[in-house]
Design an enzyme around this catalytic site. Structure first.
Site, short mmCIF file in Angstrom:
data_model
loop_
_atom_site.label_atom_id
_atom_site.label_comp_id
_atom_site.label_asym_id
_atom_site.label_seq_id
_atom_site.Cartn_x
_atom_site.Cartn_y
_atom_site.Cartn_z
N HIS A 24 0.84 -1.21 0.00
CA HIS A 24 0.00 0.00 0.00
C HIS A 24 0.87 1.25 0.00
CE1 HIS A 24 -3.48 -2.27 1.89
NE2 HIS A 24 -2.48 -2.99 2.38
N GLU A 54 2.59 -0.92 4.54
CA GLU A 54 2.25 0.45 4.14
C GLU A 54 3.54 1.23 3.88
OE1 GLU A 54 -0.46 2.21 3.54
OE2 GLU A 54 -2.15 1.13 4.47
N HIS A 58 -2.76 -3.18 -3.23
CA HIS A 58 -4.12 -3.03 -2.72
C HIS A 58 -5.11 -2.94 -3.88
CE1 HIS A 58 -6.66 -1.01 0.69
NE2 HIS A 58 -7.10 -2.20 0.36
N ASP A 69 -3.73 2.16 -4.90
CA ASP A 69 -2.37 2.03 -4.35
C ASP A 69 -1.82 0.62 -4.52
OD1 ASP A 69 -4.36 1.30 -2.33
OD2 ASP A 69 -2.74 1.26 -0.86
ZN LIG Z 1 -4.07 0.51 0.63
#
Ligand SMILES: [Zn+2]
Length: 295
Positions: A57, A121, A180, A190
């Site tokens: 992400h 992330e 994602h 993303d």
């Molecule tokens: Zn995401």
């Protein structure tokens, strides 16, 4: 004295058991202490890792806001790669627990991805602020490559090493290292067009990438011009994407094309089906024909 009492008690018990049968004998079995688990004597061969997928992400936020959201909010990820000049990667959720990063969607037949994935992330703004409005106004259906913000070199290096380690430890199939957007194409874009999937494949041997030879082969076939929409959608499904079975390229279906292009044809993501996109999809299916285990 003590001996006599014991003998008396025993004989009384013996007579009582003769009178009432089995009921009394069971009450005499000593209650065991807490059970013990024996994990050495027997082992099953039918098993596999619970973690099947790695989802990447970007945060659409800076370091401070990303940290706050991911540590105090209702969303989280196992790992956070900040935009910082050091060699740290933050582990926010233990790998053995669920992080709340994937949400609704699915990939390769699995739907509740939070149950079976590791989420990473990466701090990155996503779309440059000056372009964000264009999509909201309806002037644009999809952002082109140029609208996305570059990742920092150090971030890519960290992500490459981390994913390499995770993929090895959990024996993750190359095509299950996804963005994602790949699992939720109607909601998410993303980690975007500037996430260097091909470089990670070349430099770290992670994720899936097509062979150029296969792509050329499928480009030279007449299959694409002859292919019907249901056939092309089936090819997306074969790779792992969730796509509806309507007989047209509606918005939801074009979202899948766009997500695929962000990943495998990132410099020209349009959301439109074209020969090159189809050839890449066929090349990938040709290379990664293996199916997961679903036991
Ligand atoms: Zn995401």
């Amino acid at each position: 004295m003590a001996k006599n009492i014991t003998a008396l008690a025993f004989s009384t018990l013996f007579i009582a058991s003769l009178l009432t049968g089995c009921a009394t004998t069971t009450s005499q079995v000593a209650t065991p202490e807490k059970y013990i688990i024996d994990s050495e004597t027997y082992q099953a061969s039918g098993k596999s890792q619970r973690i099947k997928t790695i989802v990447l992400h970007y945060t659409v936020s800076n370091n401070a806001r990303s940290l706050k959201t991911l540590t105090t909010g209702q969303v989280s990820a196992h790992y956070l790669v900040l935009d910082s000049n050091d060699n740290k990667i933050y582990n926010l959720v233990p790998e053995s627990e669920r992080a709340w990063h994937a949400g609704n969607g699915g990939f390769a037949g699995r739907t509740i991805l939070n149950d079976t994935s590791i989420g990473i992330e990466i701090v990155n703004s996503g779309i440059q602020p000056k372009y964000r409005q264009a999509l909201k106004n309806g002037k644009l259906d999809y952002h082109p490559y140029e609208h996305y913000v570059e990742f920092d070199e150090l971030q890519i290096k960290k992500v490459g090493q981390l994913v390499q380690d995770l993929a090895k430890r959990y024996d993750i199939s190359p095509k299950n290292i996804i963005g994602h957007a790949d699992l939720a194409p109607t909601r998410k874009i993303d980690p975007g067009a500037k996430f260097p999937w091909q470089r990670l494949y070349i430099d770290y041997g992670i994720g899936a990438w097509y062979d150029e030879f296969d792509k050329q082969f499928f480009t030279n076939q007449d299959e694409f011009t002859a292919a019907t929409i249901p056939e092309i959608k089936q090819a997306f499904r074969d790779y792992g994407y969730q796509i509806n079975d309507s007989d047209e390229w509606d918005k939801a279906s074009r979202d899948v094309i766009y997500a695929f292009q962000l990943h495998f044809k990132p410099q020209q993501p349009t959301g439109e089906m074209d020969l090159e996109t189809y050839a890449i999809l066929k090349a990938l299916n040709n290379k990664y024909a293996d199916r997961d285990d679903f036991y």
